[in-house]
Design a protein around this motif. Sequence first.
Motif, PDB file in Angstrom:
ATOM      1  N   ARG A 158       0.851  -1.195   0.000  1.00 59.88           N
ATOM      2  CA  ARG A 158       0.000   0.000   0.000  1.00 59.88           C
ATOM      3  C   ARG A 158       0.885   1.243   0.000  1.00 59.88           C
ATOM      4  O   ARG A 158       1.785   1.370   0.826  1.00 59.88           O
ATOM      5  CB  ARG A 158      -0.916   0.006   1.240  1.00 59.88           C
ATOM      6  CG  ARG A 158      -2.017   1.057   1.200  1.00 59.88           C
ATOM      7  CD  ARG A 158      -2.866   1.007   2.456  1.00 59.88           C
ATOM      8  NE  ARG A 158      -3.505  -0.276   2.692  1.00 59.88           N
ATOM      9  CZ  ARG A 158      -4.655  -0.658   2.129  1.00 59.88           C
ATOM     10  NH1 ARG A 158      -5.287   0.155   1.301  1.00 59.88           N
ATOM     11  NH2 ARG A 158      -5.174  -1.843   2.402  1.00 59.88           N
ATOM     12  N   TYR A 212      -4.588   1.613  -4.602  1.00 58.81           N
ATOM     13  CA  TYR A 212      -4.822   2.588  -3.534  1.00 58.81           C
ATOM     14  C   TYR A 212      -3.732   3.647  -3.614  1.00 58.81           C
ATOM     15  O   TYR A 212      -2.542   3.325  -3.639  1.00 58.81           O
ATOM     16  CB  TYR A 212      -4.765   1.865  -2.185  1.00 58.81           C
ATOM     17  CG  TYR A 212      -4.981   2.720  -0.954  1.00 58.81           C
ATOM     18  CD1 TYR A 212      -6.214   2.715  -0.304  1.00 58.81           C
ATOM     19  CD2 TYR A 212      -3.955   3.489  -0.404  1.00 58.81           C
ATOM     20  CE1 TYR A 212      -6.416   3.467   0.854  1.00 58.81           C
ATOM     21  CE2 TYR A 212      -4.147   4.240   0.742  1.00 58.81           C
ATOM     22  CZ  TYR A 212      -5.379   4.230   1.369  1.00 58.81           C
ATOM     23  OH  TYR A 212      -5.577   4.971   2.510  1.00 58.81           O
ATOM     24  N   LYS A 246      -8.983  -3.906   0.384  1.00 62.93           N
ATOM     25  CA  LYS A 246      -7.834  -3.276  -0.266  1.00 62.93           C
ATOM     26  C   LYS A 246      -7.979  -1.755  -0.302  1.00 62.93           C
ATOM     27  O   LYS A 246      -6.992  -1.040  -0.487  1.00 62.93           O
ATOM     28  CB  LYS A 246      -7.676  -3.827  -1.686  1.00 62.93           C
ATOM     29  CG  LYS A 246      -7.300  -5.299  -1.721  1.00 62.93           C
ATOM     30  CD  LYS A 246      -7.193  -5.813  -3.151  1.00 62.93           C
ATOM     31  CE  LYS A 246      -6.780  -7.288  -3.172  1.00 62.93           C
ATOM     32  NZ  LYS A 246      -6.670  -7.822  -4.551  1.00 62.93           N
TER      33      LYS A 246
END
Length: 463
Positions: A254, A279, A420
């Motif tokens: 991430r 993301y 997610k």
Amino acid sequence: MSTASSNPPDLRPDLARARVTESARPGQPTIGMVSLGCPKALVDSERILTRLRAEGYGISPDYAGADAVIVNTCGFLDSAKAESLEAIGEALKENGKVLVTGCLGAEPDYITGTHPKVLAVTGPHQYEQVLDAVHAAVPPDPDPFVDLMPASGVRLTPRHYSYLKISEGCNHKCKFCIIPDMRGRLASRPAHAILREAEKLVENGVRELLVISQDTSAYGVDRKHDTHPWKGGEVRSHITDLAGKLGELGAWVRLHYIYPYPHVRDLIPLMAEGLVLPYLDIPFQHAHPDTLKRMARPAATAKTLDEIAAWRAICPELTLRSTFIVGYPGETEEEFQTLLDWMDEAKLDRVGCFQYENVDGARSNDLPGHVPDEAKQERWERFMQKAQEISETKLAAKVGKRLEAIVDLVEDDAATCRTKADAPEIDGNLFIDDGHEALEPGQIVTVEVDEASEYDLWGRLVN
């Protein structure tokens, strides 16, 4: 908090507290740690504790059991400084032997002016100075047969996720921010060192790597994107190359604190391929070009909307999170309305908002046209209402879909998970309240969403 802040605690990253819970052997010198501030400071705390643990110190879970306490401070906002001073005062009252480090440590006179009894003050990421101060306050007494450093070091996060710091400092000169003054200019770690740390973390059970820095998309600029040997080949010190290699380790990756430079578009295919989580955490801060100019930030907002559209065309499931400042000096009602209109077009998934605060030493303090507190509060409320409406609509569209989720916590009534689209601590959760008893933290499961609120989801396990 000793002074009032206009920002709600749940929207301020500088209020994240962490304390360790490791037991010490009888007679072992012990150190306590209170870690304030952002994830970057949390990584600093972990490194300090790992070094101390390797030298034979025990880590105390409370003030009473510690021979001394380290307070890792935050100095991002004046209200954060007040929180840090309060934490130092609490440690002095409960323990008496206190060492201070972190961002606020860059202003030692500010700390000692309020708390003259602290034993030492060191600045951010000054690990050697912290160790020297601890040695002076509490001499080490290692037992070579007992004191072994854990293979993965001391961590302040749950076992299944970890922050991975890839650089220090920042080359931006935003008028509201003093981070470059405290942490210096961009200083990137070598790519192979980051990958080696990430590999060890994954080997020790980490299922999610949260990549952090002051400016993640600028990673490697200071190194002129040099190359390093890795796994029989080479890896370049560049965020695209680094992200791709991290994605090969088998954990969720991430990315936080990404500035929307043109090369960010090269990250999106990695997300579409599943190597990196879809993301992006991008600190847009505002949308009106005049406000951005007064902030000394890039002002190509129309181009930013085009970039967002292009990213979503490549990776439709992309989640965008950002933070904004309302009530910045000189902000007019028209400029604020432009921000609301921009939000209607951008439709960001996750949004945080600060009311502007003066920070000692920031250039924005001297700007004309400071906005009254009442107007800042009113604009904040309107902004958050807009953000909530967008979030509610986006989450409602996920009802009926099957999503992967990582389990963070299992309790009697429910399991708390994240999709997610959700970073720990700052985004929403997905709750499973039936058939969750056998789940364990760190598991990645498939869930069918059956309910949504403004910020959270509920669902059932899919066998």
